[in-house]
Design a protein around this motif. Sequence first.
Motif, PDB file in Angstrom:
ATOM      1  N   LEU A 128     -35.136  15.092 -39.892  1.00 48.47           N
ATOM      2  CA  LEU A 128     -35.985  13.913 -40.083  1.00 48.47           C
ATOM      3  C   LEU A 128     -35.664  13.238 -41.416  1.00 48.47           C
ATOM      4  CD1 LEU A 128     -39.396  15.280 -38.745  1.00 48.47           C
ATOM      5  CD2 LEU A 128     -37.966  13.528 -37.681  1.00 48.47           C
ATOM      6  N   ARG A 129     -35.394  14.044 -42.446  1.00 50.70           N
ATOM      7  CA  ARG A 129     -35.037  13.469 -43.752  1.00 50.70           C
ATOM      8  C   ARG A 129     -33.735  12.687 -43.651  1.00 50.70           C
ATOM      9  NH1 ARG A 129     -32.001  14.096 -48.240  1.00 50.70           N
ATOM     10  NH2 ARG A 129     -30.754  15.751 -47.267  1.00 50.70           N
ATOM     11  N   LEU A 130     -32.756  13.240 -42.920  1.00 52.90           N
ATOM     12  CA  LEU A 130     -31.477  12.551 -42.758  1.00 52.90           C
ATOM     13  C   LEU A 130     -31.651  11.259 -41.956  1.00 52.90           C
ATOM     14  CD1 LEU A 130     -29.153  15.599 -42.017  1.00 52.90           C
ATOM     15  CD2 LEU A 130     -29.124  14.176 -44.068  1.00 52.90           C
ATOM     16  N   MET A 131     -32.493  11.286 -40.926  1.00 52.30           N
ATOM     17  CA  MET A 131     -32.740  10.076 -40.140  1.00 52.30           C
ATOM     18  C   MET A 131     -33.400   9.004 -40.995  1.00 52.30           C
ATOM     19  SD  MET A 131     -33.955  11.811 -36.523  1.00 52.30           S
ATOM     20  CE  MET A 131     -34.284  10.251 -35.677  1.00 52.30           C
ATOM     21  N   ASP A 132     -34.323   9.415 -41.852  1.00 47.98           N
ATOM     22  CA  ASP A 132     -34.940   8.464 -42.782  1.00 47.98           C
ATOM     23  C   ASP A 132     -33.903   7.918 -43.756  1.00 47.98           C
ATOM     24  OD1 ASP A 132     -37.564   8.503 -41.790  1.00 47.98           O
ATOM     25  OD2 ASP A 132     -38.087  10.275 -42.968  1.00 47.98           O
ATOM     26  N   MET A 133     -33.025   8.792 -44.239  1.00 45.55           N
ATOM     27  CA  MET A 133     -32.026   8.396 -45.236  1.00 45.55           C
ATOM     28  C   MET A 133     -31.096   7.321 -44.695  1.00 45.55           C
ATOM     29  SD  MET A 133     -29.073  10.729 -47.090  1.00 45.55           S
ATOM     30  CE  MET A 133     -30.243  11.780 -47.934  1.00 45.55           C
ATOM     31  N   VAL A 134     -30.733   7.428 -43.413  1.00 43.68           N
ATOM     32  CA  VAL A 134     -29.795   6.461 -42.844  1.00 43.68           C
ATOM     33  C   VAL A 134     -30.507   5.252 -42.234  1.00 43.68           C
ATOM     34  CG1 VAL A 134     -28.048   8.219 -42.417  1.00 43.68           C
ATOM     35  CG2 VAL A 134     -29.676   7.638 -40.604  1.00 43.68           C
ATOM     36  N   GLY A 135     -31.830   5.181 -42.390  1.00 41.49           N
ATOM     37  CA  GLY A 135     -32.553   3.971 -42.003  1.00 41.49           C
ATOM     38  C   GLY A 135     -33.001   3.909 -40.563  1.00 41.49           C
ATOM     39  N   ILE A 136     -33.253   5.069 -39.923  1.00 44.84           N
ATOM     40  CA  ILE A 136     -33.815   5.069 -38.568  1.00 44.84           C
ATOM     41  C   ILE A 136     -35.331   4.874 -38.686  1.00 44.84           C
ATOM     42  CG2 ILE A 136     -34.197   6.389 -36.453  1.00 44.84           C
ATOM     43  CD1 ILE A 136     -31.322   5.541 -36.836  1.00 44.84           C
ATOM     44  N   PRO A 137     -35.884   3.777 -38.169  1.00 49.72           N
ATOM     45  CA  PRO A 137     -37.326   3.546 -38.306  1.00 49.72           C
ATOM     46  C   PRO A 137     -38.137   4.530 -37.470  1.00 49.72           C
ATOM     47  CG  PRO A 137     -36.334   1.866 -36.905  1.00 49.72           C
ATOM     48  CD  PRO A 137     -35.204   2.689 -37.454  1.00 49.72           C
ATOM     49  N   ASP A 138     -39.276   4.989 -38.023  1.00 49.94           N
ATOM     50  CA  ASP A 138     -40.188   5.887 -37.321  1.00 49.94           C
ATOM     51  C   ASP A 138     -39.425   7.100 -36.782  1.00 49.94           C
ATOM     52  OD1 ASP A 138     -42.539   6.865 -36.369  1.00 49.94           O
ATOM     53  OD2 ASP A 138     -42.732   5.446 -34.714  1.00 49.94           O
ATOM     54  N   ALA A 139     -38.746   7.797 -37.684  1.00 51.15           N
ATOM     55  CA  ALA A 139     -37.861   8.889 -37.283  1.00 51.15           C
ATOM     56  C   ALA A 139     -38.589   9.977 -36.494  1.00 51.15           C
ATOM     57  CB  ALA A 139     -37.196   9.493 -38.515  1.00 51.15           C
ATOM     58  N   ARG A 140     -39.801  10.325 -36.890  1.00 47.42           N
ATOM     59  CA  ARG A 140     -40.517  11.409 -36.216  1.00 47.42           C
ATOM     60  C   ARG A 140     -40.773  11.076 -34.752  1.00 47.42           C
ATOM     61  NH1 ARG A 140     -42.860  15.846 -38.015  1.00 47.42           N
ATOM     62  NH2 ARG A 140     -42.469  15.204 -40.160  1.00 47.42           N
ATOM     63  N   ALA A 141     -41.142   9.834 -34.471  1.00 48.88           N
ATOM     64  CA  ALA A 141     -41.429   9.436 -33.091  1.00 48.88           C
ATOM     65  C   ALA A 141     -40.150   9.320 -32.259  1.00 48.88           C
ATOM     66  CB  ALA A 141     -42.182   8.109 -33.075  1.00 48.88           C
ATOM     67  N   ARG A 142     -38.994   9.140 -32.911  1.00 44.73           N
ATOM     68  CA  ARG A 142     -37.741   8.920 -32.182  1.00 44.73           C
ATOM     69  C   ARG A 142     -36.844  10.155 -32.181  1.00 44.73           C
ATOM     70  NH1 ARG A 142     -35.477   3.039 -33.436  1.00 44.73           N
ATOM     71  NH2 ARG A 142     -35.110   3.160 -31.199  1.00 44.73           N
ATOM     72  N   PHE A 143     -37.355  11.237 -32.728  1.00 43.35           N
ATOM     73  CA  PHE A 143     -36.574  12.465 -32.854  1.00 43.35           C
ATOM     74  C   PHE A 143     -36.137  12.996 -31.489  1.00 43.35           C
ATOM     75  CE2 PHE A 143     -36.218  17.102 -33.290  1.00 43.35           C
ATOM     76  CZ  PHE A 143     -35.405  17.217 -34.392  1.00 43.35           C
ATOM     77  N   ASP A 144     -36.992  12.867 -30.474  1.00 39.76           N
ATOM     78  CA  ASP A 144     -36.713  13.432 -29.149  1.00 39.76           C
ATOM     79  C   ASP A 144     -36.193  12.408 -28.150  1.00 39.76           C
ATOM     80  OD1 ASP A 144     -37.395  16.120 -29.711  1.00 39.76           O
ATOM     81  OD2 ASP A 144     -39.525  15.637 -29.566  1.00 39.76           O
ATOM     82  N   LEU A 145     -35.682  11.280 -28.633  1.00 36.59           N
ATOM     83  CA  LEU A 145     -35.102  10.287 -27.731  1.00 36.59           C
ATOM     84  C   LEU A 145     -33.630  10.618 -27.458  1.00 36.59           C
ATOM     85  CD1 LEU A 145     -36.567   6.932 -29.115  1.00 36.59           C
ATOM     86  CD2 LEU A 145     -37.495   8.451 -27.343  1.00 36.59           C
ATOM     87  N   TYR A 146     -33.099  10.019 -26.390  1.00 37.29           N
ATOM     88  CA  TYR A 146     -31.692  10.191 -26.026  1.00 37.29           C
ATOM     89  C   TYR A 146     -30.869   9.048 -26.625  1.00 37.29           C
ATOM     90  CZ  TYR A 146     -33.161  13.733 -22.659  1.00 37.29           C
ATOM     91  OH  TYR A 146     -33.672  14.866 -22.088  1.00 37.29           O
ATOM     92  N   PRO A 147     -29.556   9.232 -26.771  1.00 38.95           N
ATOM     93  CA  PRO A 147     -28.723   8.193 -27.388  1.00 38.95           C
ATOM     94  C   PRO A 147     -28.847   6.821 -26.740  1.00 38.95           C
ATOM     95  CG  PRO A 147     -27.487  10.231 -27.269  1.00 38.95           C
ATOM     96  CD  PRO A 147     -28.780  10.472 -26.528  1.00 38.95           C
ATOM     97  N   HIS A 148     -29.026   6.765 -25.400  1.00 41.38           N
ATOM     98  CA  HIS A 148     -29.075   5.454 -24.754  1.00 41.38           C
ATOM     99  C   HIS A 148     -30.340   4.677 -25.114  1.00 41.38           C
ATOM    100  CE1 HIS A 148     -31.579   7.716 -21.821  1.00 41.38           C
ATOM    101  NE2 HIS A 148     -32.158   6.546 -21.633  1.00 41.38           N
TER     102      HIS A 148
END
Length: 331
Positions: A128-148
């Motif tokens: 989650l920290r890495l997702m935040d670092m690279v600018g993924i918005p709302d990382a916690r809610a999007r953690f379990d999404l698929y690439p598409h």
Amino acid sequence: MANLVEIRDLRVAFDGVPVLHGIDLDVAPGEALGLVGESGCGKSVTWLAALGLLPAKAHVGGSVVLEHRTLSGAPRAELEAVRGGRIAMIFQDPSSALNPVIRVGRQICEALRLHRGLTGAPAKAEALRLMDMVGIPDARARFDLYPHEFSGGQCQRMMIAMALAGEPDLLIADEPTTALDATIQAQILDLLASLRRETGMALVFISHDLGAVAQVCERVCVMYAGRIVEQGPVGQLFAAPRHPYTRGLFDALPRMDGPRTRLIPIDGTVPDPRALPAGCAFAPRCTRAQAFCQGERPALLPQTDGRQLACAYPVPMPVPTTSPARERVSQ
């Protein structure tokens, strides 16, 4: 300061056809190095060969050393310890690099487990920290999404997060903005530059885009037909390119100011590796070529201004004025 990576006389052949002809390349700790050139000149193959990622039919020669650790010819287990850990790579197409049937959070956690031994809650927290670092918005809610379920730019950010999971000393970005629109390209370039400042890692940026290279790199190597033909600091090389091929790359760029004029293309195409000219590979396309160039292949030699150049008849140094090359790549 000792170099982080030293590549010496790197040669690659596919089915007996040489495609790299003795690449010598150094990367210093924390340095940002750009590799530019047309498609097929050997930019990506250089680093795929260095990391042992080429198919079995490729014959690789030469030496690749990572801080006194020889990678060329190393066992697979030793290379796997380096790949993703000490050296990470971002590939050109994130949609093909991410597994489409595995949730993105799990993919980042897998990289953390392999390279840093993190599992369970600590791995998820770091992902989650890495997702935040690279600018993924709302990382916690999007953690379990698929690439598409992510856009192209967000998939590229996820790839950068996975590359950073191993806390690499060197990040190789292989044309990471090619498939993205101009706005997202600018965001990814800013992200790479800021991550390099924050982490202190070295960066190798492979691109066709001279403007992008000028934005993120300190030194540039220009490749043509499997060889480095010119290299030097960004400011010096962009202000006064001396190899006719490098000069041609700049002349083919549209001007950002002044009257609209017809672009000056480089006539011809990159030669077939199976039928390279006997002398300089660029000679059939070069407006400065002489008889000497048809039979002699120039070596990459140091110049008095500090750059390295492989040309018998280079472009003369210009009279000090505002550089047309810099005008073309400035935004």
